[in-house]
Each structure stands twice: as C-alpha cells, then as structure tokens.
Scaffold this motif. Structure first.
Motif, short mmCIF file in Angstrom:
data_model
loop_
_atom_site.label_atom_id
_atom_site.label_comp_id
_atom_site.label_asym_id
_atom_site.label_seq_id
_atom_site.Cartn_x
_atom_site.Cartn_y
_atom_site.Cartn_z
N PHE A 67 -4.93 5.39 -4.21
CA PHE A 67 -3.66 4.69 -4.45
C PHE A 67 -3.56 3.46 -3.55
O PHE A 67 -3.07 2.41 -3.99
N SER A 68 -4.03 3.55 -2.33
CA SER A 68 -3.99 2.42 -1.42
C SER A 68 -4.84 1.26 -1.95
O SER A 68 -4.43 0.10 -1.88
N ARG B 264 6.89 6.41 -7.73
CA ARG B 264 6.08 5.75 -6.71
C ARG B 264 5.37 4.52 -7.26
O ARG B 264 5.31 3.48 -6.60
N LYS C 100 -4.81 13.04 -9.52
CA LYS C 100 -4.42 13.86 -8.38
C LYS C 100 -4.53 15.34 -8.72
O LYS C 100 -5.05 16.16 -7.93
N ASN D 281 6.16 0.80 -5.96
CA ASN D 281 5.06 0.04 -5.36
C ASN D 281 4.94 -1.34 -5.98
O ASN D 281 4.87 -2.36 -5.25
N THR E 182 -9.73 10.70 -0.81
CA THR E 182 -8.43 11.33 -1.06
C THR E 182 -7.66 10.53 -2.10
O THR E 182 -7.98 9.36 -2.38
N PHE E 183 -6.65 11.17 -2.64
CA PHE E 183 -5.78 10.46 -3.59
C PHE E 183 -5.13 9.26 -2.92
O PHE E 183 -4.98 8.20 -3.54
N GLU E 184 -4.75 9.41 -1.66
CA GLU E 184 -4.11 8.30 -0.95
C GLU E 184 -5.06 7.12 -0.80
O GLU E 184 -4.64 5.97 -0.83
N ASP E 185 -6.37 7.39 -0.61
CA ASP E 185 -7.35 6.31 -0.55
C ASP E 185 -7.35 5.52 -1.86
O ASP E 185 -7.37 4.29 -1.86
N TYR F 84 -13.57 6.98 -2.47
CA TYR F 84 -12.16 7.35 -2.35
C TYR F 84 -12.08 8.85 -2.15
O TYR F 84 -12.03 9.64 -3.09
N SER G 209 -3.00 -0.31 -4.85
CA SER G 209 -1.87 -1.09 -4.37
C SER G 209 -2.33 -2.41 -3.75
O SER G 209 -1.75 -3.47 -4.02
N TYR H 114 -8.36 15.81 -7.30
CA TYR H 114 -8.15 16.06 -5.87
C TYR H 114 -7.53 17.43 -5.57
O TYR H 114 -7.85 18.05 -4.55
#
Length: 741
Positions: free
Chosen positions: A443-444, A570, A519, A574, A438-441, A436, A447, A523
């Motif tokens: 969180f994705s 968020r 985060k 989600n 990034t943080f978005e990786d 992972y 989710s 990150y």
C-alpha cells in the motif's frame, strides 16, 4: 439550409483581425464577443417560447466549447471548409487563411497551456496510462439571482458605482460593453419576433406567443424583469451569450417571480410548465449531457415556501419532457416539504431518472469542513455542477480537468512500473512484487507512486486558470461572480473567492476490492504469493479458476463488511490527501477529488488488465462509489450502509447508482422512501435512482428501434440507452437491480 463555407471563413478572419487589433485583454474580449454573439445566434424556432441558440464558429471565445476553452480554434474544420471552396477563391484569400491557421495554432489558449506545462515538466501534458489532464473552464455556476434581481440596467449601475469607487479601468469598460452585447441580442430577437408577427398564416396561439416573446425582449433589454417569463428569458439569453451550461438554484432564483405572477393571476401551473418545457427544450438543443444542472430544494433559501411551489413544477416538467437533460437535482434536508420527495420518487417509479437526490444533512457539514466556511455560507452556496462535482454558486470555480484511474495505477505497481495492458513504462524505480513483504509495504508503494501524478495534475489545474486569466477577464462569468467586480478583477485574475479544482477518480471500488482481496488471500490466508497472483492476472485467470473464485469470494465493498469497507475508505482518504497535498503547492484554494464517473468506468475497464478482485481484463470498472459489478450480495440496506462509511469531507462529489426493479418502487413506495431518507440523514451523500427492469435493457439491445426513449443513468450523466456504445450498454446490463427491500 444551404451551408456557406466562405461565410464561416470570412467570419474567422474577421474574428482574428479583431483579436489581433486590441492588446488590452479586457477590451479584446469585449470586442470579440461583440463580433461573435450576433454572428452565431440562431433564429427563433417555430415552437420556441424561450428563445436563443448559438452555433459557434471555427474560432472564438468560450469557457469550454467543444472541449476547448478561452480562445479556441478548430483547424480541421477550417481545412475542410477551405478545401470545399478552394477552386472558387483566389490565391490571396487562401494565403490569408493559411496565415490565420499558423497564427491560431500557437495562439489558441490550450496551446499556451501545453507550452507552459512543457517548460516545467518537459512533456506535452499531464498524462499517463492511469492519469490525464484537459484544458477547459467547466461547470461554472454564477449568481443568476443577482442577474434577475438587478437586470441589465442594475448591473450597469453596479459597474458605474464600483468603477467610480475603485477608479476607472478597462475592466469596467469591458463589462459595460459585454452588457451591450446582450442588450443587442435582445434587440435582435425583439425585432425578429416583430417581423414574424407580420405573417398572415400564423394561428392565434402563435400570434399570442410571439407577442409575448417580443414584449419579453423589449422589456429585459432596458429593465429588470417583472415576471417569471421575463426572468426565465433573461437567464437563458445570458446563458447563450456566455456559454453557461449549469443553472444552479433556479427555484430560489425564480420562486418569487412565479409566486408574484400567481398572486396577480398572470400565470397558472400549466402555463408555467409550458414555459419551463420550452426552457428544457432549449437546454436539450444545446446537448451538453455532462452539464445542464438545475438545483431545487435545500437549506439556505430565502423563501422555501415560494421556492418549493416552483420546485414542484420543475419535477413535473421533468416527468413530461423526458430527456437526458436538464439534470434536475433535489437537495434533501430534514423538515423539508415532503411533497418534493414524494414527487421525486413518483417520477423515478414512472421511469424517469430525475431528480437526482443529494443530502444537505451530509453535504453541508462536509463543505463547511473542506472549504473552511460557515454553515450559512455552505448551505446558501453549494451546488453540484455537471457530473456532480460541488461548486460554490456565485463565488467559486471548481473545474474538473484531471483524473486518475486507480485500478490501472494498482496494475502499474504490481508490474514494476509497467502498465500490463500496453506493456509501457509508467513509473520508474518501482520494486518487484516479491519485495513487498507485507500489505503495508504494498500500500505504501501504491500511495507513493500516486504522489507525482497528483502534483502534476494540480499544477496543470492551476495553469489552466492562470493562462485563462492572462488571456481574458471572462467578463460574463465575472459579472455574476461575487468579489470580481468589487475587486476590479476577472474571475481568473484574482477576482474569484474560491478558486478550486477537482480531479476525477475512476475504478475506486475496483481498486479497493483488489487491495482487500490481496490482503485477505495473499497476506492473511496465504493462499498464494503476490508473485503468483500477478502471474494469474497476466493469464487473465485462464487455468486459475479456483484461485479466481477465492479472490471473488474475498470481502467486497457494498455488503456492510467492515474489512472491505475500511480499505475502501482508506483508498479514498489516501487519494484525497495526495490531491490536497498537491494542491497546496499551487495557488488553488482547494484541490479536491470526486468519484462521479461517466461512461469512463466501462471505457477505461475495456483497456485495463485483470484485477485482483477477480475481475477479468476488459470488464467494466466500478462506477463512482457504487459496488463493483456483482460485488453487492447482501441487499440494498447493506449497500447503503457501506456507502455512508466514507468521510464526506474527503471529496466534493460522489455517485451512488441504485436501480430498482421497475415494479418494486411502486409496490413498496413508503418502505423505500423511509430507507432512503434514513440514508440521507445518516451520512449518505447522494443517490442516482432509476426504476428500469433488466429485461428492458436486454430487449433494447435486441430491438433498439422499440426503445428510442429509454433513458438510463450512467454515473455523472444520463443518456438514451440505444445511443450508448456496446461497452457501456454491457456495463449497465451487469449492474445490480434491486429486486426486494
């Protein structure tokens, strides 16, 4: 009283034969109720004014008795009873019992849900370490105003009229039969009161009370109620016969009866409170601490002035009859009678935990949006059930049968699909955390992992209703739920207007604060890698205190910090969207989330590993939408500001716990009232208010015998502090106490 195990087993056999003898589901239910109700009704108590109590048998029909629903069966109780009399009965009787046991193990409704779920998912039930599902029909709120307006004879006329209009059917026949059962219960209690009046030792006051009880039952058996006492008794006997455990907008339902009685000098405030107190004690006796809601106030009432006069008496009764139920709940709105809010806060200042307060200014628009309905309908019908989930009174269902622990789910993501507390695989094909980037990786991945349990739980919720509808018409619920009689269909057979379900989320803020800490520390500031963080978690931070302090010092929800609050929003959005998507794959009108929590925040925390927010393994998770334990450091105003940032249409119920120092509310009454009202009028949803000193809780743990009546608010329910498990007591002790405003 001597317990007769043989008698209970005989009843179970008789119920089984009745069930087996009628193939039509509507008539079968009516016949089973006709057998069940008179058997399980208990005698009039020595001090009862409002009469009626039920003790269920080993097998029966109920929405949620004992946690099971529709046609339930308790095999362990049958075995215990049989063992106690085995030496006194012959082999043929034992064989009958064994045949009954074998029959109900497969025939009880919960077993059928489990079997049907297995057909689709090849496992027994929607359950994992971080999500679950149960079987029941909980929190129903029917149109009790229709009941007291029409009475039993008016309902009979409605049945006859609709039967003639839609064509005769067993559904209408069964509805008529179910009213006969309630009328017979009234006759039984009328005759019982008449017999008790013959006792020469009765005092004058009890003679008068029993005469009133007798007359109430004699009248409501064949007529619509005329008085407050008659209407209140009809509501209760209907609730007893149907296992109804939430009572909706009783100030609206009963306000005109009380007002008319006052005008005619038939009752005064003290007499009304005496009868309400008996009503409260009847609810207390049933002991359903997660249910038992009474709603007062709010928009959409026919005559607010009359309703408010009765609402004030409900508040006063909650002050005098201090117990964990009923859960008196006030719907606040701009322009309402100020005395209601004043009396509410006076109750809290005196040490009570009721009324709970919800804001119509926030909830009505959110219900309009989430249900897709008009303001008039939302204002008239929305009520919180049980632990705080919303339901449309008299035209909906919203059973909360599923749940997910978000903090545990994040643990699974961080451990490549394994729950680190039990080292069991919970999700396949998960990446190692080193991937992972990034943080978005991250969180994705979190989710996407949640998508499967949300779909499973939605299907289970649909199945819960579907099988119930196949098995029965739920006659008592259908009688007072709009569209059912008009359509000629039971509530779960196509009659319900808004067939919704709700899923409980636990550890929302623990999960959100953990993601914020990741985060911020991993990150953004790059204090350590995610792989290193997981190593710290697995060590429960032993040897990593410096790093733990960095995580604890990361932004936290509850302090009006935009970074932390945005991630909390968020996370809630989600999981809400995933439930909505799961619900669209079913025939549910809506599948919503709630964050109302009960003792689960402490109990689930006990079996949850350390979390990235700095929380150690076994410590409590956050409760409802309240901050993590110790996370709110900037005072009450900052906490309220964080709370109101959520989109209220993304959920159908949240809990905000606020505990004042026991003297603060008294000393700063006007300031706190103003602060709360600003919150309610600016996207604030709800508050569970209490005024209990931390020292009282500490002393109650040391000297429980001195604090038997200390009532505390857990989340979605209240309890006597000394009766709680040490795990929950510890969590309550750790919660923030507001010392100043």
């Amino acid at each position: 009283m001597f317990y007769n195990a043989k008698q209970d087993l005989d009843y179970a056999l008789a119920f089984t034969r009745t069930y087996q003898s009628e193939p039509d589901k509507a008539l079968r239910e009516a016949k089973c109720l006709a057998l069940q109700v008179p058997y399980v009704l208990e005698p009039i108590g020595d001090e009862d004014l409002i009469v009626g109590y039920m003790k269920h048998g080993f097998v029966g029909f109920s929405p949620q008795y004992g946690g099971s629903y529709t046609y339930y069966y308790w095999d362990d109780r049958v075995v215990e009873a049989l063992d106690s009399i085995r030496d006194t009965v012959d082999e043929s009787y034992i064989e009958q019992i064994e045949q009954m046991r074998a029959f109900w193990k497969k025939e009880n409704t919960e077993a059928k849900v489990r079997a049907r779920f297995y057909e689709k998912y090849h496992k027994q039930i929607a359950v994992g370490r971080y999500y679950y599902a149960v079987c029941r029909v909980a929190g129903m709120n029917v149109d009790l105003k229709l009941l007291v307006t029409e009475g039993l004879p008016g309902l009979r006329r409605r049945i006859a009229s609709l039967s003639a209009e839609n064509g005769d059917s067993t559904f209408y026949d069964a509805l008529e039969m179910s009213l006969d059962v309630i009328a017979d219960a009234c006759t039984m209690y009328r005759d019982s009161a008449e017999q008790m009046l013959c006792d020469p030792t009765l005092c004058e006051r009890r003679l008068h009370e029993l005469t009133q009880i007798r007359n109430n039952f004699a009248w409501i058996k064949d007529n619509a109620p005329r008085t407050f006492k008659e209407a209140l008794q009809l509501i209760w006997i209907y609730a007893v016969c149907s296992d109804l455990m939430n009572f909706g907008r009783l100030d609206e339902t009963l306000g005109s009866f009380y007002a008319n009685d006052v005008r005619e000098n038939r009752i005064d405030e003290e007499e009304a409170i005496r009868w309400l107190s008996s009503f409260y004690k009847a609810i207390i006796r049933v002991s359903k601490v997660h249910d038992s809601r009474i709603i007062i106030g709010g928009k959409g009432r026919t005559n607010p002035e009359e309703a408010d006069k009765l609402a004030l008496l409900f508040i006063e009764t909650s002050k005098r009859v201090i117990d964990v139920v009923p859960q008196l709940t006030l719907r606040y709105y701009i322009g309402m009678n100020e005395e209601l809010m004043d009396k509410t806060l006076e109750n809290i200042a005196a040490g009570a935990v009721y009324p709970i307060v919800y804001s119509d200014e926030t909830v009505v628009p959110s219900v309009m949006k989430s249900y897709g309905i008009s303001e008039e309908e939302a204002a008239k019908h929305w009520v919180p059930l049980g632990c705080g989930e919303y339901i449309m009174e008299g035209c909906g269902a919203a059973t909360p049968n599923t749940g997910v622990t978000l903090a545990q789910a994040l643990d699974v993501v961080l451990h490549r699909g394994y729950d680190s507390f039990t080292n069991t695989l919970q999700a396949e094909n998960m990446k190692d955390v080193s991937e992972y980037e990034t943080f978005e990786d991250l969180f994705s991945a979190y989710s996407e992992m949640m998508r499967v349990p949300c779909e499973e739980m939605a299907y289970h919720e649909q199945l819960n209703y579907q099988v119930a509808g196949e098995e029965s018409e739920y006659l008592y619920l259908s009688l007072l739920t709009h569209d059912c009689m008009e359509k000629g269909k039971g509530i779960f057979s196509g009659g319900c207007r808004y067939l919704c379900a709700t899923s409980e989320i636990f550890g929302l803020i623990t999960c959100a604060d953990s993601l914020t800490a990741i985060k911020h520390c991993v990150y953004d500031q790059k204090l350590f890698t995610l792989t290193e963080l997981v190593r710290m978690l697995d060590a429960n931070f032993v040897g990593y205190e410096k790093e733990r302090q960095a995580l604890l010092n990361a932004p936290k929800y509850g302090n009006d910090d935009d970074e932390a609050d945005e991630i909390a929003v968020r996370v809630l959005n989600n999981i809400s969207d995933l439930h909505t998507e799961g619900g669209k794959q079913t025939n549910l009108y809506r599948y919503h989330i709630v964050s109302v929590n009960n003792s689960g925040s402490a109990e689930r925390g006990k079996v949850t590993s350390a979390t990235p927010c700095g929380r150690k393994a076994g410590e409590p998770l956050s409760n409802g939408n309240s901050p993590s334990i110790g996370g709110d450091k900037n005072g009450l105003t900052a906490t309220l500001n964080s709370m109101r940032k959520f989109d209220a249409s993304k959920h159908v119920g949240v809990v905000h716990n606020i505990r004042f120092n026991k003297d603060l509310l008294k000393n700063q009454f006007d300031k706190i009232k103003m602060l709360l009202e600003i919150f309610y009028e600016n996207n604030g949803v709800q508050t569970n208010l209490s005024s209990i000193g931390k020292d009282d809780l500490e002393q109650a743990m040391i000297h429980p015998e001195k604090y038997q009546n200390l009532i505390v608010r857990i989340g979605g329910f209240s309890a006597r502090f000394v009766e709680l498990s040490p795990i929950v007591q510890h969590e309550l002790l750790l919660r923030t106490t507001v010392e100043e405003c």
